[in-house]
Design a protein around this motif. Structure first.
Motif, PDB file in Angstrom:
ATOM      1  N   ARG A 144       0.830  -1.210   0.000  1.00 49.89           N
ATOM      2  CA  ARG A 144       0.000   0.000   0.000  1.00 49.89           C
ATOM      3  C   ARG A 144       0.866   1.262   0.000  1.00 49.89           C
ATOM      4  O   ARG A 144       0.603   2.215  -0.737  1.00 49.89           O
ATOM      5  N   VAL A 145       1.927   1.263   0.812  1.00 44.88           N
ATOM      6  CA  VAL A 145       2.823   2.418   0.867  1.00 44.88           C
ATOM      7  C   VAL A 145       3.508   2.619  -0.486  1.00 44.88           C
ATOM      8  O   VAL A 145       3.575   3.737  -1.013  1.00 44.88           O
ATOM      9  N   LEU A 146       3.990   1.532  -1.069  1.00 46.27           N
ATOM     10  CA  LEU A 146       4.740   1.634  -2.320  1.00 46.27           C
ATOM     11  C   LEU A 146       3.847   2.048  -3.493  1.00 46.27           C
ATOM     12  O   LEU A 146       4.271   2.827  -4.363  1.00 46.27           O
ATOM     13  N   THR A 147       2.622   1.550  -3.529  1.00 49.61           N
ATOM     14  CA  THR A 147       1.735   1.935  -4.636  1.00 49.61           C
ATOM     15  C   THR A 147       1.329   3.408  -4.535  1.00 49.61           C
ATOM     16  O   THR A 147       1.118   4.067  -5.554  1.00 49.61           O
ATOM     17  N   THR A 148       1.243   3.918  -3.316  1.00 47.50           N
ATOM     18  CA  THR A 148       0.960   5.351  -3.150  1.00 47.50           C
ATOM     19  C   THR A 148       2.091   6.179  -3.734  1.00 47.50           C
ATOM     20  O   THR A 148       1.862   7.163  -4.452  1.00 47.50           O
ATOM     21  N   ILE A 149       3.327   5.791  -3.421  1.00 47.99           N
ATOM     22  CA  ILE A 149       4.482   6.523  -3.935  1.00 47.99           C
ATOM     23  C   ILE A 149       4.564   6.392  -5.452  1.00 47.99           C
ATOM     24  O   ILE A 149       4.976   7.328  -6.154  1.00 47.99           O
ATOM     25  N   ASP A 150       4.147   5.250  -5.985  1.00 48.53           N
ATOM     26  CA  ASP A 150       4.124   5.057  -7.440  1.00 48.53           C
ATOM     27  C   ASP A 150       3.137   6.002  -8.120  1.00 48.53           C
ATOM     28  O   ASP A 150       3.259   6.274  -9.319  1.00 48.53           O
ATOM     29  N   GLY A 151       2.154   6.484  -7.367  1.00 48.16           N
ATOM     30  CA  GLY A 151       1.152   7.376  -7.947  1.00 48.16           C
ATOM     31  C   GLY A 151      -0.104   6.655  -8.387  1.00 48.16           C
ATOM     32  O   GLY A 151      -0.811   7.139  -9.277  1.00 48.16           O
ATOM     33  N   ALA A 152      -0.398   5.509  -7.757  1.00 48.48           N
ATOM     34  CA  ALA A 152      -1.586   4.751  -8.152  1.00 48.48           C
ATOM     35  C   ALA A 152      -2.865   5.555  -7.943  1.00 48.48           C
ATOM     36  O   ALA A 152      -3.846   5.372  -8.663  1.00 48.48           O
ATOM     37  N   ASP A 153      -2.863   6.450  -6.951  1.00 49.79           N
ATOM     38  CA  ASP A 153      -4.042   7.278  -6.683  1.00 49.79           C
ATOM     39  C   ASP A 153      -3.896   8.672  -7.283  1.00 49.79           C
ATOM     40  O   ASP A 153      -4.636   9.591  -6.924  1.00 49.79           O
ATOM     41  N   GLY A 154      -2.945   8.813  -8.184  1.00 46.15           N
ATOM     42  CA  GLY A 154      -2.674  10.128  -8.769  1.00 46.15           C
ATOM     43  C   GLY A 154      -1.412  10.722  -8.177  1.00 46.15           C
ATOM     44  O   GLY A 154      -1.277  10.816  -6.963  1.00 46.15           O
ATOM     45  N   ARG A 155      -0.491  11.084  -9.036  1.00 49.22           N
ATOM     46  CA  ARG A 155       0.782  11.642  -8.584  1.00 49.22           C
ATOM     47  C   ARG A 155       0.608  13.090  -8.144  1.00 49.22           C
ATOM     48  O   ARG A 155       0.043  13.904  -8.867  1.00 49.22           O
ATOM     49  N   VAL A 156       1.090  13.401  -6.951  1.00 44.82           N
ATOM     50  CA  VAL A 156       1.097  14.778  -6.443  1.00 44.82           C
ATOM     51  C   VAL A 156       2.552  15.203  -6.369  1.00 44.82           C
ATOM     52  O   VAL A 156       3.315  14.712  -5.546  1.00 44.82           O
ATOM     53  N   ARG A 157       2.940  16.123  -7.236  1.00 45.49           N
ATOM     54  CA  ARG A 157       4.359  16.428  -7.421  1.00 45.49           C
ATOM     55  C   ARG A 157       4.992  17.137  -6.236  1.00 45.49           C
ATOM     56  O   ARG A 157       6.202  17.053  -6.038  1.00 45.49           O
ATOM     57  N   ASP A 158       4.211  17.881  -5.463  1.00 46.46           N
ATOM     58  CA  ASP A 158       4.819  18.618  -4.360  1.00 46.46           C
ATOM     59  C   ASP A 158       4.570  17.962  -3.005  1.00 46.46           C
ATOM     60  O   ASP A 158       4.444  18.623  -1.984  1.00 46.46           O
ATOM     61  N   VAL A 159       4.473  16.641  -3.003  1.00 49.29           N
ATOM     62  CA  VAL A 159       4.492  15.850  -1.772  1.00 49.29           C
ATOM     63  C   VAL A 159       5.694  14.917  -1.851  1.00 49.29           C
ATOM     64  O   VAL A 159       5.811  14.107  -2.773  1.00 49.29           O
ATOM     65  N   LEU A 160       6.604  15.054  -0.889  1.00 49.60           N
ATOM     66  CA  LEU A 160       7.822  14.249  -0.862  1.00 49.60           C
ATOM     67  C   LEU A 160       7.726  13.234   0.268  1.00 49.60           C
ATOM     68  O   LEU A 160       7.384  13.580   1.403  1.00 49.60           O
ATOM     69  N   TYR A 161       8.048  11.979  -0.049  1.00 48.89           N
ATOM     70  CA  TYR A 161       8.026  10.920   0.955  1.00 48.89           C
ATOM     71  C   TYR A 161       9.451  10.649   1.428  1.00 48.89           C
ATOM     72  O   TYR A 161      10.359  10.445   0.619  1.00 48.89           O
ATOM     73  N   ILE A 162       9.637  10.658   2.741  1.00 50.03           N
ATOM     74  CA  ILE A 162      10.949  10.368   3.320  1.00 50.03           C
ATOM     75  C   ILE A 162      10.805   9.218   4.308  1.00 50.03           C
ATOM     76  O   ILE A 162       9.936   9.245   5.195  1.00 50.03           O
ATOM     77  N   ALA A 163      11.637   8.200   4.145  1.00 51.30           N
ATOM     78  CA  ALA A 163      11.684   7.081   5.077  1.00 51.30           C
ATOM     79  C   ALA A 163      13.013   7.117   5.817  1.00 51.30           C
ATOM     80  O   ALA A 163      14.044   7.425   5.223  1.00 51.30           O
ATOM     81  N   ALA A 164      12.985   6.820   7.095  1.00 53.83           N
ATOM     82  CA  ALA A 164      14.212   6.814   7.893  1.00 53.83           C
ATOM     83  C   ALA A 164      14.417   5.434   8.495  1.00 53.83           C
ATOM     84  O   ALA A 164      13.461   4.805   8.973  1.00 53.83           O
ATOM     85  N   THR A 165      15.655   4.963   8.465  1.00 55.53           N
ATOM     86  CA  THR A 165      15.959   3.645   9.017  1.00 55.53           C
ATOM     87  C   THR A 165      17.392   3.584   9.518  1.00 55.53           C
ATOM     88  O   THR A 165      18.270   4.282   9.005  1.00 55.53           O
ATOM     89  N   ASN A 166      17.596   2.748  10.517  1.00 56.20           N
ATOM     90  CA  ASN A 166      18.949   2.445  10.976  1.00 56.20           C
ATOM     91  C   ASN A 166      19.498   1.201  10.286  1.00 56.20           C
ATOM     92  O   ASN A 166      20.679   0.868  10.452  1.00 56.20           O
ATOM     93  N   HIS A 167      18.642   0.503   9.521  1.00 58.24           N
ATOM     94  CA  HIS A 167      19.022  -0.776   8.914  1.00 58.24           C
ATOM     95  C   HIS A 167      18.640  -0.802   7.438  1.00 58.24           C
ATOM     96  O   HIS A 167      17.714  -1.522   7.033  1.00 58.24           O
ATOM     97  N   PRO A 168      19.327  -0.044   6.590  1.00 55.99           N
ATOM     98  CA  PRO A 168      18.960   0.011   5.166  1.00 55.99           C
ATOM     99  C   PRO A 168      19.102  -1.325   4.456  1.00 55.99           C
ATOM    100  O   PRO A 168      18.406  -1.589   3.472  1.00 55.99           O
TER     101      PRO A 168
END
Length: 235
Positions: A144-168
């Motif tokens: 669900r998270v990945l399909t949102t970023i793909d733009g499945a519900d419509g791409r919004v160009r001025d929304v940036l997704y940032i993920a943070a992790t200690n274990h890439p």
């Protein structure tokens, strides 16, 4: 004493202004304590966020997603807040654990981001939800998270997704491919030179006692984690 609604409004407005200033000051201080390379990359991202549509006309683009990675305590959340403050974006935060506990909260978060854009959607401890799907057992939420970023519900160009992790290294390879969390920025605590460069601004923002008797902390805190640096500044 007679109730005065106008006086109450003025006091409330002052409180709001103080809270906003404190948030911006803390975010700016965090940015100043980052290592040089990550600081430059964040400034570049801030510029792109401020000129998203102009950039596309020139053939450039903002990455859909960015991955912040690095050791614990180096200020990944503070770096994302700094980026939002510098670019004038709203900052919406969740965690991997929160998404797993309530998957439907992701839909509401994205709706809110689109309502207040430009915005940064920040997922802390993202390895909980973006872990390799072959072993995670939470593939539905990850998808669900990945399909949102793909733009499945419509791409919004001025929304940036940032993920943070200690274990890439534990993330699903599909999460960091092009078009998703495609740009990776390592967030490290600053070395001695970076600390000394950012320190005067921090001293001015601290208490009078600290300003009267500042102590150099570069050699003591070189390479230390973000919280340790700030603790040594307070001594």
């Amino acid at each position: 004493m007679q109730f005065n609604p106008f006086l109450l409004r003025r006091r409330y407005a002052r409180i709001v202004v103080v809270v906003v200033v404190v948030v911006v000051v803390v975010a700016a201080t965090a940015w100043g304590l980052l290592a040089g390379v990550s600081r430059h990359e964040l400034r570049d991202l801030a510029f792109k966020l401020q000129h998203v549509f102009s950039l596309e006309k020139l053939g450039g683009r903002l990455p859909r997603g960015v991955l912040f990675y690095g050791p614990p305590g180096t200020g990944k959340t503070q770096a994302a807040m700094s980026l939002a403050a510098a670019s004038g974006c709203a900052f919406l935060k969740t965690t991997g654990a929160e998404l797993l506990a309530n998957p439907s909260s992701w839909n509401q978060l994205i709706k809110d981001a689109r309502d207040v854009r430009p915005a940064i959607v920040f997922i802390d401890e993202a390895d909980d939800v973006l872990r390799d799907r072959r072993m995670s057992g939470v593939a539905v939420v990850t998808n669900r998270v990945l399909t949102t970023i793909d733009g499945a519900d419509g791409r919004v160009r001025d929304v940036l997704y940032i993920a943070a992790t200690n274990h890439p290294d534990s993330l699903d390879s599909a999460a960091i491919r092009g078009g998703r969390f495609e740009q990776q920025i390592r967030i490290d605590a600053a070395r001695s030179r970076g600390l000394q460069a950012g320190r005067p601004r921090f001293v001015r923002q601290s208490t009078a006692r600290l300003s009267e008797n500042p102590r150099p902390c570069g050699s003591k805190a070189s390479g230390a984690a973000f919280e340790e640096i700030r603790a040594s500044q307070r001594q």
